[in-house]
Enzyme design. Structure first.
Site, short mmCIF file in Angstrom:
data_model
loop_
_atom_site.label_atom_id
_atom_site.label_comp_id
_atom_site.label_asym_id
_atom_site.label_seq_id
_atom_site.Cartn_x
_atom_site.Cartn_y
_atom_site.Cartn_z
N TRP A 37 -51.27 33.17 -43.76
CA TRP A 37 -50.84 34.33 -44.23
C TRP A 37 -51.05 34.37 -45.77
O TRP A 37 -50.90 33.20 -46.52
CB TRP A 37 -49.09 34.30 -43.98
CG TRP A 37 -48.61 35.37 -44.80
CD1 TRP A 37 -48.18 35.13 -46.06
CD2 TRP A 37 -48.15 36.67 -44.50
NE1 TRP A 37 -47.40 36.33 -46.47
CE2 TRP A 37 -47.53 37.35 -45.57
CE3 TRP A 37 -48.47 37.42 -43.44
CZ2 TRP A 37 -47.13 38.64 -45.31
CZ3 TRP A 37 -47.93 38.82 -43.50
CH2 TRP A 37 -47.24 39.20 -44.39
N ASN A 39 -49.84 36.90 -49.48
CA ASN A 39 -49.50 38.29 -50.00
C ASN A 39 -49.68 38.50 -51.40
O ASN A 39 -50.88 38.20 -51.75
CB ASN A 39 -48.06 38.87 -49.48
CG ASN A 39 -46.93 37.71 -49.78
OD1 ASN A 39 -46.84 36.83 -49.15
ND2 ASN A 39 -46.05 38.06 -50.66
N ASP A 40 -48.76 38.76 -52.31
CA ASP A 40 -49.00 39.13 -53.74
C ASP A 40 -49.77 38.09 -54.49
O ASP A 40 -50.04 36.87 -54.17
CB ASP A 40 -47.82 38.97 -54.30
CG ASP A 40 -46.39 39.57 -53.65
OD1 ASP A 40 -46.64 40.45 -52.83
OD2 ASP A 40 -45.32 39.37 -54.34
N ARG A 163 -36.87 37.57 -60.01
CA ARG A 163 -38.00 36.87 -59.60
C ARG A 163 -39.19 37.67 -60.43
O ARG A 163 -38.92 38.68 -60.91
CB ARG A 163 -38.22 37.12 -58.09
CG ARG A 163 -38.14 38.07 -57.55
CD ARG A 163 -38.21 38.09 -55.90
NE ARG A 163 -37.92 39.33 -55.20
CZ ARG A 163 -37.04 39.98 -54.76
NH1 ARG A 163 -35.78 39.19 -55.08
NH2 ARG A 163 -37.04 41.02 -54.21
N ASP A 164 -40.41 36.90 -60.12
CA ASP A 164 -41.88 37.29 -60.41
C ASP A 164 -41.99 37.39 -62.02
O ASP A 164 -42.21 38.52 -62.43
CB ASP A 164 -42.01 39.03 -59.86
CG ASP A 164 -41.67 38.78 -58.34
OD1 ASP A 164 -41.67 37.80 -57.74
OD2 ASP A 164 -41.65 40.00 -57.81
N GLU A 218 -39.97 44.84 -57.94
CA GLU A 218 -40.84 43.50 -57.83
C GLU A 218 -42.05 43.67 -58.81
O GLU A 218 -42.73 44.62 -59.23
CB GLU A 218 -41.28 43.29 -56.28
CG GLU A 218 -39.96 43.10 -55.29
CD GLU A 218 -40.39 42.48 -54.28
OE1 GLU A 218 -39.81 41.53 -53.91
OE2 GLU A 218 -41.23 43.04 -53.47
#
Length: 491
Positions: A37, A39-40, A163-164, A218
């Protein structure tokens, strides 16, 4: 020292997992992990002459899980190579995940700034988050610093969402923005500053919206572009509005003016950045040519991902250069270096009237296609092209002049339940469709990036060709050219 960053077990497991991946939908020229997997995108940076892209990664499974940072690098934004996993969770600062963040060059030291995730009650999705630092001198191997977490907790009026981090330097000061929300679920982005990346001072809210902008923002990004300040972010919880906001979560931006002294940001309306099915969590970098380059996650939360059955899931979009139009819209166009992928060039037709359809026999899966329609010489109700497969399979791009709408229809190429996306496009004079097709994706750049649409597709039959069409009339094709593209992962 509690912050060990032991990546060896994950790297060893990933190497074995990559041997069992089914190749049917694997990409030829997009960033993807060796297996399992992702993602970002994280930590996009141009560092010591090379482009680095990190990404959220679960190396042990094809489903989302404890987040690591995967890593690729390239000298030209085209030919990528896998590097060892950069960050593994499990230390005191990031027990349950190394969540998204950014990267900076701190006097020759590549520094990753990321969110540590900590579950209080995973079944109830109760957690807390903090911000951490990892450093590298060679750009490959990273050590978490002893000072972690460098920001231990959010402001007192915050929810658990914190976050982020996106970090940049202005004059002699480091700036960090973070996605956050209040205890009342008001989404916002908050600002910190630091002289040294280790000690951070909270400066307040850069922007927030209590009305109709979801519950959490996000993956924030903030930068100056052509004299304006762009705030790029991915709001969660936007309600669908006609052809807008049709994915589970969105990505878009504000354009405005910013005062560093007062931390005041004045901006216009929220504008969706990409109108396809699979585009989220976009991040940018500034390279040594002064270009602002964006890369997004080319999938969507809770969407169908047939590649999970093949031992992998998730990929990143092609890199795109961002510019600002005269009407202050962010335009995305593929980086010039993607021409390095081209192997053979085919001019199909020029200055030709098409009534009903014109078919081009193309069986290759890795393609770049450019079609230019003369809108001043058409009486058709709709025009466009179809990427045809054997039998019923096709991916359709259609433009209807009366309502100025560009449509991408993937319902017969792997998205039967929710296959159609639309975008407004004023194509007076000329319509240019610039497409990139990989084994399981399509990316459309219309009229020099005024509209982009990025979607995963999953054709199960052999591709048979490209069909140009005009419905109930005819259209002049100024140009139709396609290129066969190389497979960088098999070179």
């Amino acid at each position: 020292m509690n912050n060990i960053n032991n990546t060896q077990p994950a790297n060893e497991f990933l190497l074995k997992a990559s041997e069992n991946v089914n190749e049917r939908f694997r990409f030829g020229y997009h960033i993807m992990a060796p297996a399992n997997w992702i993602n970002d995108p994280n930590g996009l940076i141009h560092f010591k002459g090379e482009y680095h892209a990190f990404y959220q990664h679960h190396p042990y499974d094809e489903n989302w899980g404890p987040m690591h940072w995967g890593h690729v690098k390239s000298k030209d934004l085209v030919h990528w190579e896998h590097c060892p996993i950069a960050l593994s969770p499990g230390d005191a600062c990031d027990v349950d995940g190394c969540f998204s963040g950014s990267a900076v060059d701190n006097n020759g030291e590549l520094t990753l700034i990321y969110t540590g995730h900590h579950y209080i009650d995973q079944a109830q999705n109760l957690f807390f988050q903090n911000q951490n630092i990892a450093v590298s001198t060679d750009g490959i191997h990273f050590e978490k610093v002893d000072q972690n977490p460098v920001i231990a907790a959010p402001p007192a009026d915050s929810s658990q969402h914190f976050r982020d981090p996106k970090v940049w330097k202005h004059n002699d000061t480091w700036y960090m923005i973070l996605g956050n929300s209040t205890k009342e679920d008001i989404p916002r982005v908050i600002l910190y500053t630091s002289p040294d990346l280790r000690t951070w001072e909270y400066k307040g809210v850069l922007d927030e919206n209590a009305n109709d902008m979801g519950f959490m923002w996000e993956c924030p990004d903030f930068f100056e572009l052509d004299g304006s300040f762009v705030f790029l972010f991915s709001p969660q919880g936007l309600e669908s509005q006609g052809h807008k906001y049709n994915n589970l979560f969105q990505t878009g931006y504000y354009v405005g003016s910013y005062d560093y002294d007062t931390n005041h940001y004045e901006h216009g309306e929220f504008i969706e950045l990409d109108h396809g099915h699979d585009f989220y969590a976009v991040q940018t970098l500034l390279d040594d040519q002064g270009r602002r380059i964006a890369i997004g996650w080319m999938d969507m939360w809770e969407s169908d991902m047939p590649t999970k059955a093949d031992g992998w899931a998730g990929a990143l979009t092609l890199p795109r250069v961002l510019t600002l139009s005269e009407d202050r819209k962010v335009l995305m166009n593929p980086v010039e270096e993607l021409k390095l992928l081209r192997e053979t060039e085919h001019h199909v037709c020029e200055d030709q009237l098409v009534n009903r359809s014109h078919f081009v026999n193309v069986t290759e899966q890795l393609l770049e296609v450019k079609v230019v329609f003369n809108m001043e010489n058409t009486n058709a109700e709709a025009i466009g092209l179809k990427i045809r497969g054997v039998g019923e399979q096709e991916t359709v791009i259609r433009y209807t002049h009366a309502d100025r709408k560009l449509t991408l229809d993937c319902s017969k190429s792997g998205k039967p339940a929710d296959g159609i996306r639309n975008a407004a496009l004023d194509a007076n004079g000329q319509l240019t469709l610039h497409l990139f097709l990989d084994r399981s994706s399509i990316e459309i750049f219309a009229n020099e990036g005024h509209v982009t649409m990025s979607s995963r597709i999953y054709p199960t039959e052999v591709q048979s060709g490209i069909e140009l069409f005009a419905e109930n009339g005819e259209v002049e094709i100024v140009e139709c050219t396609y290129w066969n593209l190389k497979d960088i992962w098999k070179a």
